[in-house]
Design a protein around this motif. Structure first.
Motif, PDB file in Angstrom:
ATOM      1  N   ARG A  83       0.807  -1.216   0.000  1.00  0.00           N
ATOM      2  CA  ARG A  83       0.000   0.000   0.000  1.00  0.00           C
ATOM      3  C   ARG A  83       0.843   1.270   0.000  1.00  0.00           C
ATOM      4  NH1 ARG A  83      -3.531  -0.280   4.854  1.00  0.00           N
ATOM      5  NH2 ARG A  83      -4.378   1.605   4.000  1.00  0.00           N
ATOM      6  N   LYS A  84       2.142   1.143   0.268  1.00  0.00           N
ATOM      7  CA  LYS A  84       3.059   2.289   0.266  1.00  0.00           C
ATOM      8  C   LYS A  84       2.539   3.423   1.158  1.00  0.00           C
ATOM      9  CE  LYS A  84       4.769   1.212  -4.310  1.00  0.00           C
ATOM     10  NZ  LYS A  84       4.791   1.567  -5.701  1.00  0.00           N
ATOM     11  N   SER A  85       2.273   3.069   2.408  1.00  0.00           N
ATOM     12  CA  SER A  85       1.810   4.077   3.367  1.00  0.00           C
ATOM     13  C   SER A  85       2.871   5.146   3.570  1.00  0.00           C
ATOM     14  CB  SER A  85       1.493   3.416   4.706  1.00  0.00           C
ATOM     15  OG  SER A  85       0.407   2.555   4.594  1.00  0.00           O
ATOM     16  N   GLN A  86       2.419   6.347   3.869  1.00  0.00           N
ATOM     17  CA  GLN A  86       3.353   7.429   4.167  1.00  0.00           C
ATOM     18  C   GLN A  86       2.714   8.408   5.142  1.00  0.00           C
ATOM     19  OE1 GLN A  86       4.249   9.014   0.305  1.00  0.00           O
ATOM     20  NE2 GLN A  86       2.822  10.698   0.529  1.00  0.00           N
ATOM     21  N   LEU A  87       3.580   9.027   5.939  1.00  0.00           N
ATOM     22  CA  LEU A  87       3.196  10.041   6.902  1.00  0.00           C
ATOM     23  C   LEU A  87       3.708  11.366   6.369  1.00  0.00           C
ATOM     24  CD1 LEU A  87       2.241  10.921   9.787  1.00  0.00           C
ATOM     25  CD2 LEU A  87       4.543  10.345  10.553  1.00  0.00           C
ATOM     26  N   ARG A 100      -4.366   3.082  -2.839  1.00  0.00           N
ATOM     27  CA  ARG A 100      -5.487   2.146  -3.002  1.00  0.00           C
ATOM     28  C   ARG A 100      -6.006   2.306  -4.406  1.00  0.00           C
ATOM     29  NH1 ARG A 100      -8.594   3.119   2.602  1.00  0.00           N
ATOM     30  NH2 ARG A 100      -7.089   2.078   3.902  1.00  0.00           N
ATOM     31  N   ARG A 101      -5.999   1.222  -5.115  1.00  0.00           N
ATOM     32  CA  ARG A 101      -6.474   1.203  -6.501  1.00  0.00           C
ATOM     33  C   ARG A 101      -5.793   2.272  -7.339  1.00  0.00           C
ATOM     34  NH1 ARG A 101     -10.359   2.067  -3.571  1.00  0.00           N
ATOM     35  NH2 ARG A 101     -11.580   0.507  -2.553  1.00  0.00           N
ATOM     36  N   GLY A 102      -4.498   2.471  -7.112  1.00  0.00           N
ATOM     37  CA  GLY A 102      -3.725   3.400  -7.917  1.00  0.00           C
ATOM     38  C   GLY A 102      -3.819   4.855  -7.507  1.00  0.00           C
ATOM     39  N   GLU A 103      -4.619   5.153  -6.490  1.00  0.00           N
ATOM     40  CA  GLU A 103      -4.763   6.532  -6.025  1.00  0.00           C
ATOM     41  C   GLU A 103      -4.325   6.625  -4.567  1.00  0.00           C
ATOM     42  OE1 GLU A 103      -8.714   7.966  -6.529  1.00  0.00           O
ATOM     43  OE2 GLU A 103      -8.809   7.372  -8.624  1.00  0.00           O
TER      44      GLU A 103
END
Length: 181
Positions: A83-87, A100-103
């Motif tokens: 998901r490549k989470s980022q803060l 999510r789904r490319g966005e």
């Protein structure tokens, strides 16, 4: 702020007004592999207990119950990487987002005014892990998923900064911006 990573990101915030801390692939892969190893050990131990004591081996059934839990934990950890989470820390506040789904989808947002302080929280002496805990001002947390009635929110794990450094950076920025108001 003696730590180099905190100092670097502090300077970046002063220079640009924006700091992004991404999820750490190394931490996520390590946690995923550790969970898979524990699940495999539990499964092998369950098989050994079943071979020794038959289908009535309580220790075998305990292994059968806990091995899937560690597999689920491994999948949830690997999902963070996918998901490549980022803060994102800006002069307005903090935002946690993920792909999510490319966005890029916003999962949590807090304005600096909604925070009273940020700390590195150790739950108990027996607990091996710490949390970055953000204490909320009264009535804050409208953009936070989950229960905020307890007055705080804990940041998720897995970011590319240590929890101690992340808590120190967040508190330094929060204090700096509060002093400017």
């Amino acid at each position: 702020m003696a730590r180099a990573d905190v100092e670097k990101r502090w300077n970046e915030f002063h220079r640009t007004g924006l700091v992004t801390v991404r999820v750490s692939p190394l931490k996520i892969v390590a946690m995923t592999l550790a969970s898979l190893v524990v699940a495999m050990i539990l499964a092998l131990m369950a098989v050994a207990f079943f071979l020794d004591d038959g289908a009535t081996a309580l220790k075998g059934w305990i292994g059968v119950l806990f091995a899937p839990l560690f597999l689920v934990f491994a999948v949830l950890e690997a999902r963070k990487l996918a998901r490549k989470s980022q803060l994102t820390l800006s002069s307005h506040g903090i935002t946690i987002s993920a792909n999510r789904r490319g966005e890029r989808d916003r999962e949590m947002g807090l304005r600096w005014e909604e925070m009273t302080h940020v700390e590195l929280y150790s739950g108990s002496p027996q607990s091996a892990s710490d949390d970055v805990r953000i204490h909320l001002a009264s009535g804050a947390g409208a953009n936070v998923e989950g229960d905020v009635s307890r007055g705080y929110v804990d940041l998720p794990d897995g970011f590319a900064m240590s929890k101690r450094d992340l808590a120190e950076l967040l508190e330094a920025i929060r204090g700096f911006l509060a002093a400017r108001r």
